[in-house]
Design an enzyme around this catalytic site. Structure first.
Site, PDB file in Angstrom:
ATOM      1  N   SER A 124       1.040  -1.125  -0.200  1.00 48.16           N
ATOM      2  CA  SER A 124      -0.069  -0.145  -0.059  1.00 48.16           C
ATOM      3  C   SER A 124       0.775   1.166  -0.074  1.00 48.16           C
ATOM      4  O   SER A 124       1.988   1.504   0.617  1.00 48.16           O
ATOM      5  CB  SER A 124      -0.739  -0.115   1.192  1.00 48.16           C
ATOM      6  OG  SER A 124      -1.639   1.267   1.307  1.00 48.16           O
ATOM      7  N   TYR A 148      -1.079  -0.297  10.465  1.00 45.23           N
ATOM      8  CA  TYR A 148      -1.551  -1.038   9.261  1.00 45.23           C
ATOM      9  C   TYR A 148      -0.439  -0.998   8.292  1.00 45.23           C
ATOM     10  O   TYR A 148       0.115  -1.746   7.755  1.00 45.23           O
ATOM     11  CB  TYR A 148      -3.080  -0.117   8.720  1.00 45.23           C
ATOM     12  CG  TYR A 148      -3.013  -0.739   7.267  1.00 45.23           C
ATOM     13  CD1 TYR A 148      -2.757   0.101   6.229  1.00 45.23           C
ATOM     14  CD2 TYR A 148      -3.334  -1.942   6.801  1.00 45.23           C
ATOM     15  CE1 TYR A 148      -3.096   0.042   4.916  1.00 45.23           C
ATOM     16  CE2 TYR A 148      -3.348  -2.470   5.571  1.00 45.23           C
ATOM     17  CZ  TYR A 148      -3.226  -1.322   4.627  1.00 45.23           C
ATOM     18  OH  TYR A 148      -3.476  -1.347   3.248  1.00 45.23           O
ATOM     19  N   LYS A 152       2.330  -3.707   6.465  1.00 44.92           N
ATOM     20  CA  LYS A 152       2.720  -3.832   4.999  1.00 44.92           C
ATOM     21  C   LYS A 152       4.069  -3.346   4.928  1.00 44.92           C
ATOM     22  O   LYS A 152       4.731  -4.329   3.949  1.00 44.92           O
ATOM     23  CB  LYS A 152       1.959  -2.794   4.128  1.00 44.92           C
ATOM     24  CG  LYS A 152       0.525  -2.941   4.033  1.00 44.92           C
ATOM     25  CD  LYS A 152      -0.096  -4.154   3.576  1.00 44.92           C
ATOM     26  CE  LYS A 152      -1.281  -4.380   3.118  1.00 44.92           C
ATOM     27  NZ  LYS A 152      -1.609  -5.492   2.596  1.00 44.92           N
TER      28      LYS A 152
HETATM   29  C1  WQD Z   1      -9.628   9.979   0.720  1.00 44.85           C
HETATM   30  C2  WQD Z   1      -9.623  11.414   0.856  1.00 44.85           C
HETATM   31  C3  WQD Z   1     -10.031  12.187   3.185  1.00 44.85           C
HETATM   32  C4  WQD Z   1     -13.885   9.950   3.493  1.00 44.85           C
HETATM   33  C5  WQD Z   1      -6.962   5.049   2.763  1.00 44.85           C
HETATM   34  C6  WQD Z   1      -6.034   4.273   3.588  1.00 44.85           C
HETATM   35  C7  WQD Z   1      -4.922   3.440   2.623  1.00 44.85           C
HETATM   36  C8  WQD Z   1      -5.509   2.810   1.557  1.00 44.85           C
HETATM   37  C9  WQD Z   1      -6.648   3.662   0.880  1.00 44.85           C
HETATM   38  C10 WQD Z   1      -5.482   0.505   1.972  1.00 44.85           C
HETATM   39  C11 WQD Z   1      -9.152  12.168   2.146  1.00 44.85           C
HETATM   40  C12 WQD Z   1     -11.521  12.465   2.379  1.00 44.85           C
HETATM   41  C13 WQD Z   1     -12.597  10.467   3.233  1.00 44.85           C
HETATM   42  C14 WQD Z   1     -15.018  10.868   4.088  1.00 44.85           C
HETATM   43  C15 WQD Z   1     -13.693  12.723   3.147  1.00 44.85           C
HETATM   44  N1  WQD Z   1      -5.989   1.755   1.897  1.00 44.85           N
HETATM   45  N2  WQD Z   1     -12.696  11.887   3.033  1.00 44.85           N
HETATM   46  N3  WQD Z   1     -14.704  12.206   4.001  1.00 44.85           N
HETATM   47  O1  WQD Z   1      -7.235   8.075   3.652  1.00 44.85           O
HETATM   48  O2  WQD Z   1      -6.403   8.491   1.236  1.00 44.85           O
HETATM   49  O3  WQD Z   1      -6.266   6.077   2.206  1.00 44.85           O
HETATM   50  O4  WQD Z   1      -7.615   4.309   1.762  1.00 44.85           O
HETATM   51  O5  WQD Z   1      -4.317   0.390   1.644  1.00 44.85           O
HETATM   52  O6  WQD Z   1      -4.215   2.718   3.519  1.00 44.85           O
HETATM   53  O7  WQD Z   1      -5.271   5.353   4.450  1.00 44.85           O
HETATM   54  O8  WQD Z   1      -8.253   7.328   1.505  1.00 44.85           O
HETATM   55  O9  WQD Z   1     -10.742   7.504   0.852  1.00 44.85           O
HETATM   56  O10 WQD Z   1     -10.160   7.402   3.268  1.00 44.85           O
HETATM   57  O11 WQD Z   1      -9.746   9.476   1.931  1.00 44.85           O
HETATM   58  O12 WQD Z   1     -13.385  13.758   2.947  1.00 44.85           O
HETATM   59  O13 WQD Z   1     -16.131  10.513   4.668  1.00 44.85           O
HETATM   60  O14 WQD Z   1     -11.258  11.627   1.248  1.00 44.85           O
HETATM   61  O15 WQD Z   1      -9.910  13.252   4.172  1.00 44.85           O
HETATM   62  O16 WQD Z   1      -8.589  13.500   1.772  1.00 44.85           O
HETATM   63  P1  WQD Z   1      -7.103   7.619   2.063  1.00 44.85           P
HETATM   64  P2  WQD Z   1      -9.915   7.800   2.037  1.00 44.85           P
END
Ligand code: WQD
Length: 336
Positions: A124, A148, A152
């Site tokens: 990841s 997490y 990885k």
């Molecule tokens: C994306 C953007 C949030 C939800 C995560 C894991 C990473 C990987 C992929 C496994 C950010 C914003 C999100 C919401 C929001 N998983 N957001 N409201 O955090 O980049 O990565 O998923 O490997 O390990 O950390 O993805 O989709 O959670 O967030 O504003 O309800 O959307 O702040 O900017 P992230 P995400």
């Protein structure tokens, strides 16, 4: 040629399974359905017309894994199985290390005993942690900021050491950015349990009426519109990257690391607007405080994978938004 997918009933595993079957591979899935649904197997059959060989096992269990390798002539393993919720990993780090690391160690021991020499690992981009600069490149120093991500990275180190010690072992490490979207049929897709942590499944559940409105975590980041920027990649493009990784593993030795991302960053508001435009649906939202652990901007430099895997993403942001919605509107409750 038979390929083993651990966690193959999951979101990325099931999409990779479809692409492998479509390319003529035989697929064995090892899954304990801890975080996936058996319904996926019927959906894969509907899409491809083919069956997979299923082992309902925990990949930490050496006896079960040995039995699988005794019975199935496996050419390569793609190891998807693992816990993947960042927040949960902070609350239960030992559970995450036990599961995410023991599965890899058990596989490596059993593969060695059964002369299985090709290993593709589902890593990841979270391994990079808070980047000093973007785009992220494979040579950059990891900086995991949660258990997490550290599980990885520990797996990456184990696999590198194993490949350095065994001239027959070929390892490919794939660092995923943000997978979204679904197979065009809408028969398989992302089915998070409970309230989604990730952006796109949250948006699609607002669109389908399961959730009232999107909370945008912060609009005061140093980005063009103040909301977080990420590298969203269509899950089918990601799946196809695994087929290229298999081909690479079969024709190389040693251990190689690749980013799987598009190289383009989109903000949260970009995603909301693109989703609304692609599907002609309004997504109500409210601005909330920043989420702990979030960073401003995060996207890949995919040039190494483009060149060395001969892999390029094909789907646009509109495709990702349309396919995400197509899956959710056909499956309002996911696989439940
Ligand atoms: C994306 C953007 C949030 C939800 C995560 C894991 C990473 C990987 C992929 C496994 C950010 C914003 C999100 C919401 C929001 N998983 N957001 N409201 O955090 O980049 O990565 O998923 O490997 O390990 O950390 O993805 O989709 O959670 O967030 O504003 O309800 O959307 O702040 O900017 P992230 P995400």
């Amino acid at each position: 040629m038979k390929i083993l997918l651990t966690g193959g009933a999951g979101y990325i595993g099931s999409h990779t399974c479809v692409e492998l079957l479509d390319q003529g591979y035989e697929v064995v899935i090892a899954d304990n359905f801890d975080n996936s649904s058996k319904k996926v197997l019927d959906r894969i059959k509907k899409i491809t017309g083919k069956n997979v060989i299923l082992y309902e096992i925990d990949v930490k269990d050496k006896m079960d894994v040995d039995k699988l390798f005794d019975e199935q002539k496996i050419e390569a393993v793609i190891h998807f199985a693992g816990f993947k919720a960042v927040g949960e990993s902070c609350a239960f780090p030992v559970k995450y290390y036990r599961n995410n690391v023991d599965t890899t160690l058990t596989l490596l021991e059993s593969m060695k005993e059964h002369n299985v020499n090709n290993f593709v690992f589902s890593s990841s981009a979270t391994v990079y942690g808070i980047p000093e600069s973007v785009p992220l490149q494979e040579w950059m120093k990891p900086g995991c900021i949660n258990p997490y991500g550290r599980t990885k990275y520990v797996n990456e180190l184990i696999l590198k050491d194993a490949a350095d010690a065994d001239e027959n072992l070929s390892v490919v490490l794939l660092r995923y950015f943000n997978p979204i979207g679904a197979h065009k049929s809408g028969l398989i897709g992302e089915s998070p349990s409970g309230i989604p942590n990730n952006l796109m499944p949250y948006i699609t559940q607002v669109a389908v009426g399961k959730l009232e409105q999107l909370g945008i975590f912060g609009d005061d980041y140093e980005t063009r519109d103040g909301t977080g920027v990420r590298d969203y990649i269509h899950v089918v493009d990601l799946a196809k990257g695994h087929l290229k990784a298999i081909e690479y593993a079969l024709s190389h030795k040693g251990c190689e690391l690749f980013n799987l991302g598009t190289g383009t960053g989109y903000s949260v508001l970009d995603i909301v607007k693109a989703f609304e435009k692609a599907n002609d649906i309004k997504i109500p939202y409210t601005i909330k405080p920043r989420r702990a652990g979030d960073i401003a901007e995060f996207y890949a430099d995919p040039k190494k994978a483009n060149k060395e895997l001969n892999w390029h993403t094909e789907n646009t942001l509109e495709d990702m938004c349309r396919d995400s919605w197509n899956w959710q509107k056909k499956n309002p409750n996911g696989y439940e």
